[in-house]
Design an enzyme around this catalytic site. Sequence first.
Site, PDB file in Angstrom:
ATOM      1  CG  ASP A 109      28.106 -75.531 -60.640  1.00  0.00           C
ATOM      2  OD1 ASP A 109      26.578 -75.635 -60.448  1.00  0.00           O
ATOM      3  OD2 ASP A 109      28.719 -74.615 -61.362  1.00  0.00           O
ATOM      4  NE  ARG A 165      23.954 -76.930 -57.947  1.00  0.00           N
ATOM      5  CZ  ARG A 165      24.419 -76.016 -58.907  1.00  0.00           C
ATOM      6  NH1 ARG A 165      24.932 -76.790 -59.873  1.00  0.00           N
ATOM      7  NH2 ARG A 165      23.646 -74.839 -58.955  1.00  0.00           N
ATOM      8  NE  ARG A 212      27.219 -73.775 -56.102  1.00  0.00           N
ATOM      9  CZ  ARG A 212      26.477 -73.124 -57.170  1.00  0.00           C
ATOM     10  NH1 ARG A 212      26.944 -73.508 -58.257  1.00  0.00           N
ATOM     11  NH2 ARG A 212      25.564 -72.317 -56.952  1.00  0.00           N
ATOM     12  CG  ASP A 220      29.125 -74.693 -64.677  1.00  0.00           C
ATOM     13  OD1 ASP A 220      28.053 -74.812 -64.715  1.00  0.00           O
ATOM     14  OD2 ASP A 220      29.799 -73.506 -63.995  1.00  0.00           O
TER      15      ASP A 220
END
Length: 164
Positions: free
Chosen positions: A95, A83, A92, A97
């Site tokens: 990711d 990334r 991307r 989170d």
Amino acid sequence: MNTAFLSIGTNMGDREAYIKLAIASLRATEGIEAVETSSIYETAPVGLTDQADFLNIVVRLATTLDPLELLTVCQRIEQELGRERTIRWGPRTADLDILLYNDDVIEREELSVPHPRMRERAFVLIPLTELAPGCIDPVSGREFRDEPAMQEGGVVLWGAIVED
Ligand code: GSY
């Protein structure tokens, strides 16, 4: 032992391979004792809409890592998977989170938990509530499945994670 939920999204290259690599990397991490996965969903991009569709999943972790250690693991995996933070909200490879960490409410410069935008994102809420149907927002006390964003379109079941 702590319970954490992560969202994983990817919209570049071999998207399924990136999801599998991210999960394998989580499983190989010391302090992460178990990883359960939702189905994979294909989702229309939110934010910057002129980009490829995403694959999204949510995973539930049993972990001895604290929230900031877990954040470091997520950032390490994003880096491992190539990334580059070029365009904000842009395409991307992966990711990761942190959505939830136990029932903790964390407001720090580096990390906000629950994730501040998760209630508005069908691409998070749908896989989250597949994995944990009665999951409760520790801030509002409401079930995530009652969020209006659950009714939004743009999230289509794509498949299950098939272990190699
Ligand atoms: O914050 C996650 C990255 N992301 C996504 C995503 O994972 N899925 C969809 N559908 N849209 C997104 N926009 C951003 S930014």
